[in-house]
Design a protein around this motif. Sequence first.
Motif, short mmCIF file in Angstrom:
data_model
loop_
_atom_site.label_atom_id
_atom_site.label_comp_id
_atom_site.label_asym_id
_atom_site.label_seq_id
_atom_site.Cartn_x
_atom_site.Cartn_y
_atom_site.Cartn_z
N VAL A 120 1.01 -1.28 0.02
CA VAL A 120 -0.13 0.05 -0.08
C VAL A 120 0.91 1.19 0.17
O VAL A 120 1.83 1.17 0.80
CB VAL A 120 -0.95 0.11 1.07
CG1 VAL A 120 -0.19 -0.14 2.52
CG2 VAL A 120 -2.05 1.24 1.20
N ARG A 171 -13.70 -0.94 -2.34
CA ARG A 171 -12.68 -0.57 -1.41
C ARG A 171 -11.27 -1.17 -1.74
O ARG A 171 -10.30 -0.67 -1.10
CB ARG A 171 -12.98 -1.05 -0.11
CG ARG A 171 -14.27 -0.23 0.82
CD ARG A 171 -14.86 -0.99 1.84
NE ARG A 171 -15.65 -2.46 1.32
CZ ARG A 171 -16.29 -2.89 2.35
NH1 ARG A 171 -16.59 -2.69 3.36
NH2 ARG A 171 -17.16 -3.75 1.72
N ASN A 172 -11.32 -1.91 -2.59
CA ASN A 172 -9.75 -2.69 -3.04
C ASN A 172 -9.83 -3.59 -4.11
O ASN A 172 -11.19 -4.02 -4.51
CB ASN A 172 -9.32 -3.14 -1.59
CG ASN A 172 -9.96 -4.50 -1.06
OD1 ASN A 172 -10.60 -5.51 -1.73
ND2 ASN A 172 -10.34 -3.95 0.22
N ALA A 222 -4.36 -4.85 -9.78
CA ALA A 222 -3.97 -4.10 -8.82
C ALA A 222 -2.55 -3.68 -8.84
O ALA A 222 -2.28 -2.38 -8.13
CB ALA A 222 -4.02 -5.02 -7.50
N SER A 259 -6.86 -1.82 -6.77
CA SER A 259 -6.87 -1.09 -5.70
C SER A 259 -6.30 0.31 -6.24
O SER A 259 -5.26 0.34 -6.99
CB SER A 259 -5.78 -1.46 -4.70
OG SER A 259 -6.46 -2.69 -4.15
N HIS A 313 -5.16 2.61 -3.85
CA HIS A 313 -4.26 3.09 -2.87
C HIS A 313 -2.68 2.52 -2.99
O HIS A 313 -1.91 2.47 -2.06
CB HIS A 313 -4.76 2.47 -1.28
CG HIS A 313 -5.09 1.22 -1.21
ND1 HIS A 313 -6.59 0.79 -1.03
CD2 HIS A 313 -4.59 -0.09 -1.52
CE1 HIS A 313 -6.53 -0.60 -0.86
NE2 HIS A 313 -5.37 -1.18 -1.26
N GLY A 360 -10.77 1.33 -4.00
CA GLY A 360 -10.69 0.71 -5.15
C GLY A 360 -11.73 0.77 -6.17
O GLY A 360 -12.46 1.85 -5.92
#
Length: 423
Positions: free
Chosen positions: A69, A125-126, A235, A256, A258, A268
């Motif tokens: 992250v 969120r991801n 991701a 994601s 972040h 996300g």
Amino acid sequence: MLNRRSFSSKLISSAFLPFLKIPDGGFIKEISDYISSSNPSAGDEDFWAQIRMAYTASQQIVNLNNGGVSPSPKVVQDAVEHYNKLANDGPSYYMWRIMDQGREPLRESLAKFAGVSSEEIAINRNATEAIDTVILGLPLQKGDQVVLSKYDYPNMLHAWRQREVRDGIELIYVDIDLPLADNELIIKKYIEKFTSRTKVVHLTHVVNWNGQILPVRKIANEAKKKGIKVLVDGAHSFALLDFKIPELNCDFYGTSLHKWLSAPIGSGMLWIKKEEIKNVFPLIPNGDPFSENVRKYENLGTRSFMIEQGIGTALNFQHTIGNKRKEDRIRYLKDYWTKEAVKIPRVKMYTPLDAQYSCAIANVGMEGMEAGVIESKLFEKFKVHTSPTKWEKINGARVTPHVYTSLRDLDRLLEGLLYVSKL
């Protein structure tokens, strides 16, 4: 170069801008003006030092696990804090009646950045939530086959294995060992697993264990010839590699924000091709699982509006630097340390280093040493934070720089690797 005192004051002032206006304190314009006048390169250390100033990176550790992250730049942190304070003035009013109005403009901004329709983007969120939505929501029957790899991310593998147990689908694993600097062989390995019963191929765009870039587009092209749906785990590619989602020729894409976008932690995005939306049930049920409206995937109840709205500031930051410039810089950083690391005795690289095979992430091992030992020694003596990775035949420390990483940080890493090699 930019005046450092002016730069810092502009960052700090961003917290006081009106609500729903993306706070940047003038930094965005100032950097844009500089880029327009000088066109800084991947190796322009004066310019990248200014970008580093935008982050509140720790001076106590060297964070080289941005693949897990990434921290957000201060303008993004300020945005989240601003929206959080606003929400706490009266949560049900400011969240549902004010901040909720910011989701559609944000959806449009994400869609434009990704090169897709805003009616195909869901904000979540991801990557796990995004991709598991597709895995658990696809209409698959007993005996249907899914082609995937043992190098895919564990949370996604767990979801597929749950469907295997629950629905009797058959999981077909591609037989490859990474690193493998041979895209044609990788493509061949996937194609060999396609049969008349294959319904989906699951592809990881950039493998999290070692950063290898897979030839997703070419595998997807072959899958489409056989009517196979293509699901891509992005991701580690979104906002890092310079591409648009349609270029991958996939049907579903999750990521994601972040990581490489440096958006607030816990953000996300899911992209589903418009004609597929009606076929995929939402992870959290809503009133109409067969709806063709992508917003059915956002039925989360109370969510963090503050994090969501902070994504817009991260997008502005990304646009300011520029996709290609950012990709070039991060690959430059990877090349900087790996070219020296391979000269160190006992070092073993678990990542193909050519540009077509890797960009940010590289995994470094040491003959006769476990990944966890490498990671702990780097941190104990040099305060270099990496990620120990022991997966299949990969056994090393995963190193992931970001735009705020300095050459001095990477010199510290190299000093640490030389020390570890002598243990």
